[in-house]
Design a protein around this motif. Structure first.
Motif, mmCIF file in Angstrom:
data_model
loop_
_atom_site.group_PDB
_atom_site.id
_atom_site.type_symbol
_atom_site.label_atom_id
_atom_site.label_comp_id
_atom_site.label_asym_id
_atom_site.label_seq_id
_atom_site.Cartn_x
_atom_site.Cartn_y
_atom_site.Cartn_z
ATOM 1 N N PRO A 87 0.811 -1.217 0.000
ATOM 2 C CA PRO A 87 0.000 0.000 0.000
ATOM 3 C C PRO A 87 0.844 1.267 0.000
ATOM 4 O O PRO A 87 2.056 1.212 0.197
ATOM 5 C CB PRO A 87 -0.775 -0.125 1.312
ATOM 6 C CG PRO A 87 0.196 -0.857 2.216
ATOM 7 C CD PRO A 87 0.910 -1.830 1.336
ATOM 8 N N ASN A 95 -6.348 2.471 0.746
ATOM 9 C CA ASN A 95 -5.774 1.334 0.027
ATOM 10 C C ASN A 95 -6.720 0.143 0.122
ATOM 11 O O ASN A 95 -7.093 -0.270 1.219
ATOM 12 C CB ASN A 95 -4.422 0.933 0.627
ATOM 13 C CG ASN A 95 -3.387 2.034 0.537
ATOM 14 O OD1 ASN A 95 -2.834 2.291 -0.517
ATOM 15 N ND2 ASN A 95 -3.117 2.698 1.665
ATOM 16 N N HIS A 97 -7.008 -3.809 -0.905
ATOM 17 C CA HIS A 97 -6.206 -4.942 -1.383
ATOM 18 C C HIS A 97 -6.840 -5.567 -2.621
ATOM 19 O O HIS A 97 -8.053 -5.777 -2.690
ATOM 20 C CB HIS A 97 -6.072 -6.006 -0.300
ATOM 21 C CG HIS A 97 -5.308 -7.218 -0.762
ATOM 22 N ND1 HIS A 97 -3.948 -7.209 -0.962
ATOM 23 C CD2 HIS A 97 -5.734 -8.466 -1.095
ATOM 24 C CE1 HIS A 97 -3.556 -8.405 -1.388
ATOM 25 N NE2 HIS A 97 -4.613 -9.182 -1.475
ATOM 26 N N CYS A 99 -4.777 -8.205 -4.979
ATOM 27 C CA CYS A 99 -4.298 -9.555 -5.244
ATOM 28 C C CYS A 99 -2.843 -9.643 -4.830
ATOM 29 O O CYS A 99 -2.192 -8.620 -4.578
ATOM 30 C CB CYS A 99 -4.433 -9.904 -6.734
ATOM 31 S SG CYS A 99 -3.610 -8.718 -7.836
ATOM 32 N N SER A 100 -2.323 -10.864 -4.763
ATOM 33 C CA SER A 100 -0.917 -11.106 -4.454
ATOM 34 C C SER A 100 -0.374 -12.156 -5.408
ATOM 35 O O SER A 100 -1.027 -13.189 -5.623
ATOM 36 C CB SER A 100 -0.750 -11.577 -3.000
ATOM 37 O OG SER A 100 -1.165 -10.575 -2.095
ATOM 38 N N SER A 204 2.315 -7.800 -3.597
ATOM 39 C CA SER A 204 0.936 -7.496 -3.197
ATOM 40 C C SER A 204 0.499 -6.180 -3.835
ATOM 41 O O SER A 204 1.234 -5.189 -3.804
ATOM 42 C CB SER A 204 0.823 -7.396 -1.678
ATOM 43 O OG SER A 204 1.064 -8.652 -1.084
ATOM 44 N N THR A 206 -2.527 -3.106 -4.532
ATOM 45 C CA THR A 206 -3.671 -2.387 -3.974
ATOM 46 C C THR A 206 -4.227 -1.415 -5.009
ATOM 47 O O THR A 206 -3.528 -0.993 -5.930
ATOM 48 C CB THR A 206 -3.287 -1.574 -2.719
ATOM 49 O OG1 THR A 206 -2.301 -0.595 -3.076
ATOM 50 C CG2 THR A 206 -2.745 -2.486 -1.620
ATOM 51 N N SER A 208 -5.253 2.207 -4.818
ATOM 52 C CA SER A 208 -5.023 3.308 -3.879
ATOM 53 C C SER A 208 -5.573 4.605 -4.452
ATOM 54 O O SER A 208 -5.372 4.897 -5.643
ATOM 55 C CB SER A 208 -3.527 3.440 -3.593
ATOM 56 O OG SER A 208 -3.006 2.231 -3.059
ATOM 57 N N GLN A 226 -11.143 -4.442 -7.377
ATOM 58 C CA GLN A 226 -11.041 -5.515 -6.388
ATOM 59 C C GLN A 226 -11.886 -6.718 -6.784
ATOM 60 O O GLN A 226 -11.445 -7.871 -6.680
ATOM 61 C CB GLN A 226 -11.468 -5.002 -5.012
ATOM 62 C CG GLN A 226 -11.286 -6.021 -3.895
ATOM 63 C CD GLN A 226 -11.751 -5.476 -2.556
ATOM 64 O OE1 GLN A 226 -12.858 -4.938 -2.457
ATOM 65 N NE2 GLN A 226 -10.914 -5.604 -1.546
ATOM 66 N N ASN A 230 -10.358 -10.401 -7.683
ATOM 67 C CA ASN A 230 -10.795 -11.590 -6.944
ATOM 68 C C ASN A 230 -11.300 -12.673 -7.888
ATOM 69 O O ASN A 230 -11.030 -13.858 -7.689
ATOM 70 C CB ASN A 230 -11.890 -11.218 -5.941
ATOM 71 C CG ASN A 230 -11.367 -10.435 -4.760
ATOM 72 O OD1 ASN A 230 -10.171 -10.473 -4.461
ATOM 73 N ND2 ASN A 230 -12.237 -9.710 -4.080
#
Length: 241
Positions: A87, A95, A97, A99-100, A204, A206, A208, A226, A230
């Motif tokens: 972030p 921020n 989240h 994905c990673s 990771s 974000t 933002s 987001q 996902n």
């Protein structure tokens, strides 16, 4: 209450009223989006497709840059939303989240077999092609080799994922990038994953943005990003690590 505070309050109330009557799809305006190269190579096309379908009144301008550049642009109000390795720690930034993606070692399909369980010392015998200098994955990868006591590592820094993939396809070295950005070539068999012993750095991401009552589109786009991220994470099975 200052004139600016009163104006901001009325703008926010107007946005809420429009959204309540016509839904978020009635929102319109210009939005400047900053995107990291990793997201460009994964699920950005799906995000743009959904934005066009669900919010036809939004006009987008898109900048692609390294995460550090995107963070500076957001803090300087040059962009409205940044999809980046985050972030951003400034207190006034929101921020969300996304994905990673862990880094992977990826090579051309006919690259020499180096064994099922490969250590960093053996890897260091080849050029490692990865993200640009002064990025988080480059510095974390460098630190990984240092902690393992491996010297003489040739890290080929590159700011373009397309170029990294091209160099890997040409057999110039071992790419250290998330497998998600090279799925097309992994699935076709032109590239393959290398098995390895170490746990590699995780990137990771974000969405933002700086909340502003006169810019409700920022939160709308961040939340849609987001949802898309996902869905991408639970999509069809990809080549195993």
């Amino acid at each position: 209450m200052t004139f600016y505070d009163m104006s901001s309050k009325w703008i926010a109330l107007r946005v809420e009223l429009v959204s309540a009557i016509a839904g978020d799809s009635a929102l319109r305006g210009n939005l400047h989006l900053g995107v990291s190269d990793t997201i460009v190579h994964t699920w950005l096309p799906e995000l743009l497709k959904q934005l066009s379908a669900e919010y036809p009144g939004i006009t987008l301008a898109i900048d692609v840059d390294a995460s550090a550049g995107l963070a500076d642009a957001l803090l300087n109000n040059a962009i409205d939303v940044a999809l980046l390795m985050g972030p951003i720690t400034a207190g006034h930034v929101t921020n969300i989240h996304l994905c990673s993606y862990p880094l992977d070692f990826i090579v051309r399909s006919d690259f020499p077999e180096l064994g099922a369980s490969m250590g960093l010392r053996k890897l260091a015998g080849y050029p490692i092609i990865t993200f640009a200098r002064h990025t988080r994955p480059h510095s974390e990868l460098k630190e990984l080799f240092r902690k393992a006591g491996v010297t003489g590592v040739r890290l080929f820094a590159n700011s373009s994922l397309s170029s990294i993939i091209r160099m890997t396809l040409d057999g110039l070295g071992i790419a250290a990038i998330p497998k998600e950005v090279a799925l097309e070539h992994l699935e076709s068999g032109r590239l393959r994953l290398l098995a390895h012993e170490e746990t590699l750095p995780v990137l990771s991401f974000t969405a933002s943005f700086i909340p502003r009552p006169d810019m409700p589109l920022s939160g709308v786009v961040a939340k849609l990003a987001q949802q898309v991220a996902n869905c991408a994470a639970v999509g069809p099975e990809h080549p195993s690590r």
